[in-house]
Design an enzyme around this catalytic site. Sequence first.
Site, mmCIF file in Angstrom:
data_model
loop_
_atom_site.group_PDB
_atom_site.id
_atom_site.type_symbol
_atom_site.label_atom_id
_atom_site.label_comp_id
_atom_site.label_asym_id
_atom_site.label_seq_id
_atom_site.Cartn_x
_atom_site.Cartn_y
_atom_site.Cartn_z
ATOM 1 N N GLU A 1 0.869 -1.181 0.000
ATOM 2 C CA GLU A 1 0.000 0.000 0.000
ATOM 3 C C GLU A 1 0.901 1.224 0.000
ATOM 4 O OE1 GLU A 1 -4.030 -1.597 2.293
ATOM 5 O OE2 GLU A 1 -2.805 -0.055 3.247
ATOM 6 N N ASP B 1 -5.491 10.159 9.252
ATOM 7 C CA ASP B 1 -4.197 9.669 9.720
ATOM 8 C C ASP B 1 -3.763 10.348 11.006
ATOM 9 O OD1 ASP B 1 -3.479 7.795 7.620
ATOM 10 O OD2 ASP B 1 -3.550 9.528 6.308
#
Length: 267
Positions: A49, A60
Amino acid sequence: MRRIERCFQRLDGENRKALIPFVTAGDPVKDVTVPLMHAMVDAGADIIELGVPFSDPMADGPVIQLACERALQHNTSTRDVLAMVKIFRETNTQTPVVLMGYLNPVEVMGYESFAKAAEDAGVDGVLLVDLPPEEALEVRPVMDAHGLDMIFLVAPTTSDTRIKLIGEAGSGYLYYVSLKGVTGSATLNVEEVASRVETIRNLAQLPIGVGFGIKDAESAQAVSRVADGVVVGSALVNQIAENKNTPDAINDAVGGILSAMRKAMDQ
């Protein structure tokens, strides 16, 4: 058969689980990324990824936000990330690569031009964290036409009805976010994960990758007992941050963590 499906099929035949590392492309500098991708495969990664840097990465935690900042300091663009995948593909045609990021950079390029460029580069899937399946109706056919799997997130709070929808809308695999909150947070409750994964399996036909909270070989092994794939991000990005001034040390630092995870998962 697409590369991601083939990967999970092969692993299933070997009775092994997918190790799926996440790193931000261009962190700490652009030249690091392609050699790091190869090093991760050598250390046992099955799917990569690759984070597309974005200026407002709201899902995040601080570790990956800082990684985005480092990558953006060198103006790492979506096209740069695609160029990295293309170079990686010159010597690796087997390992699936998923671009993970936010919808905005894709919209800026335009769905069709992004999908075509991603296909040409050798990208296999796209995970846009701020694109729910209900809003993906316009994007999905475009990605599909270019052979790109659309991967969606399932959270601990996702309803059964919605899991079914995600299972139908997505392809490649589902990414189960094992903790509430942002990436890099809190500790993992493996029993809770096992129970949720079982529920998801009954509602969706795709392989299940579990991420968030996997920090070491022990947690990777525990999750691999219940899921089809183990996604590790913040633990690797931490190593990149610690070695940002000595980029030559990054491959060994990240590879060391992945090798230990791979070994534990295969036991």
